[in-house]
Design a protein around this motif. Sequence first.
Motif, mmCIF file in Angstrom:
data_model
loop_
_atom_site.group_PDB
_atom_site.id
_atom_site.type_symbol
_atom_site.label_atom_id
_atom_site.label_comp_id
_atom_site.label_asym_id
_atom_site.label_seq_id
_atom_site.Cartn_x
_atom_site.Cartn_y
_atom_site.Cartn_z
ATOM 1 N N ILE A 85 67.947 49.074 13.489
ATOM 2 C CA ILE A 85 66.913 48.042 13.457
ATOM 3 C C ILE A 85 65.902 48.254 14.585
ATOM 4 O O ILE A 85 66.177 48.947 15.562
ATOM 5 C CB ILE A 85 67.536 46.638 13.604
ATOM 6 C CG1 ILE A 85 68.382 46.556 14.889
ATOM 7 C CG2 ILE A 85 68.361 46.280 12.379
ATOM 8 C CD1 ILE A 85 68.935 45.176 15.199
ATOM 9 N N LYS A 91 62.588 43.672 16.467
ATOM 10 C CA LYS A 91 62.500 42.397 15.754
ATOM 11 C C LYS A 91 63.672 42.181 14.797
ATOM 12 O O LYS A 91 63.696 41.196 14.054
ATOM 13 C CB LYS A 91 61.175 42.326 14.987
ATOM 14 C CG LYS A 91 59.947 42.323 15.901
ATOM 15 C CD LYS A 91 58.666 42.252 15.094
ATOM 16 C CE LYS A 91 57.453 42.244 16.009
ATOM 17 N NZ LYS A 91 56.184 42.197 15.241
ATOM 18 N N ARG A 115 64.445 44.124 12.297
ATOM 19 C CA ARG A 115 64.172 44.624 10.949
ATOM 20 C C ARG A 115 64.631 46.072 10.797
ATOM 21 O O ARG A 115 64.696 46.811 11.773
ATOM 22 C CB ARG A 115 62.679 44.517 10.647
ATOM 23 C CG ARG A 115 62.166 43.077 10.624
ATOM 24 C CD ARG A 115 60.668 43.042 10.513
ATOM 25 N NE ARG A 115 60.163 41.670 10.615
ATOM 26 C CZ ARG A 115 58.915 41.357 10.909
ATOM 27 N NH1 ARG A 115 58.028 42.328 11.148
ATOM 28 N NH2 ARG A 115 58.532 40.091 10.976
ATOM 29 N N ARG A 116 64.889 46.449 9.580
ATOM 30 C CA ARG A 116 65.353 47.810 9.281
ATOM 31 C C ARG A 116 64.328 48.843 9.734
ATOM 32 O O ARG A 116 63.127 48.677 9.515
ATOM 33 C CB ARG A 116 65.592 47.945 7.779
ATOM 34 C CG ARG A 116 66.301 49.222 7.353
ATOM 35 C CD ARG A 116 66.436 49.298 5.838
ATOM 36 N NE ARG A 116 67.223 48.202 5.293
ATOM 37 C CZ ARG A 116 68.544 48.200 5.194
ATOM 38 N NH1 ARG A 116 69.235 49.246 5.616
ATOM 39 N NH2 ARG A 116 69.173 47.158 4.673
ATOM 40 N N SER A 138 62.120 52.194 9.657
ATOM 41 C CA SER A 138 61.504 52.963 8.581
ATOM 42 C C SER A 138 61.728 54.455 8.812
ATOM 43 O O SER A 138 62.068 54.885 9.924
ATOM 44 C CB SER A 138 59.997 52.685 8.522
ATOM 45 O OG SER A 138 59.352 53.222 9.678
#
Length: 309
Positions: free
Chosen positions: A223, A226, A228-229, A231
């Motif tokens: 992650i 934040k 989130r995954r 990229s």
Amino acid sequence: MKDHANAESERPEAVAIAAFLRCLESERRVSAYTVRNYGQALRRFADWLRKSDWAGDWGAVVPAQARGYLIESQQGLSRRTVHNHFSALRNFFQWRRERGATTNPLAGLTLPKLPKSLPKFLNEKQMKALLDAPMREMDNEAIEPFIAWRDRLMMELLYGAGLRVSELVALNYGSIDASGVARVLGKGQKERLCPIGRVALACMQKFKNEHATATDRDAPVLINEKGRRLSVRQVQLTLKRYLALAELPMDLSPHKLRHSYATHLLNHGADLRIVQELLGHASLSTTQIYTHVGVSRLQEAHKHAHPRA
């Protein structure tokens, strides 16, 4: 501007391309990257055809046009890219044949031979320097512990499990069992089991316990700040940073860590078919290139050490 975009998408060639790409996604279940690359290749060919008053009828494309496009493509694209583009075109025209089309302008077309090159990889000393780089940065207070352990885990998973970068970013905690075996979906949505190794497992546990924002089965392993995954692009850029810090070749990509994984397995006596299964290669011939790496190293050692070499 919007009307122009709508007009572009309604052209007959664009409608056919869109239908083909939907088929790739829904029926053949290829990766998003393949769908994107095939779309780019087909639109590039369509743009080229449009220069010769082509009306958008794929059935009207003739072999002479395919040959002309091949000749022009070689002037601006690498041989590897040309092969990739024509792979997309061949799949597209085959798809049309399956739906009743009677012509295939690529039939009998011969592509330029690809140069035989061995995959680039890091030796074990270089690999250790790369894997140690996040910890060195943390010790020097250049990065926070969250970033250091996340990045170390990222590279340990690429190298320790031989994951493709798309498989890496898709990895969830529920995909890895207590023994350290990851269940991943590879090319063509084929599932395979990947042991990640005790070091990667320990790194994951450390990061999970101290830095993860969510740890349920569907939570991503890697992650950003934040939560989130990560990229694919973030993984690529992060690796470049550590390559520079470790003074290693900057042209190495996440996929080269997969090459290193396979090469080191074979160098330490792993069976070729086992490596094939671990990598998720459909054909043994794809895996055999790594035996050539081993042979070249043997030849180099012989050359430098044997008096008759």
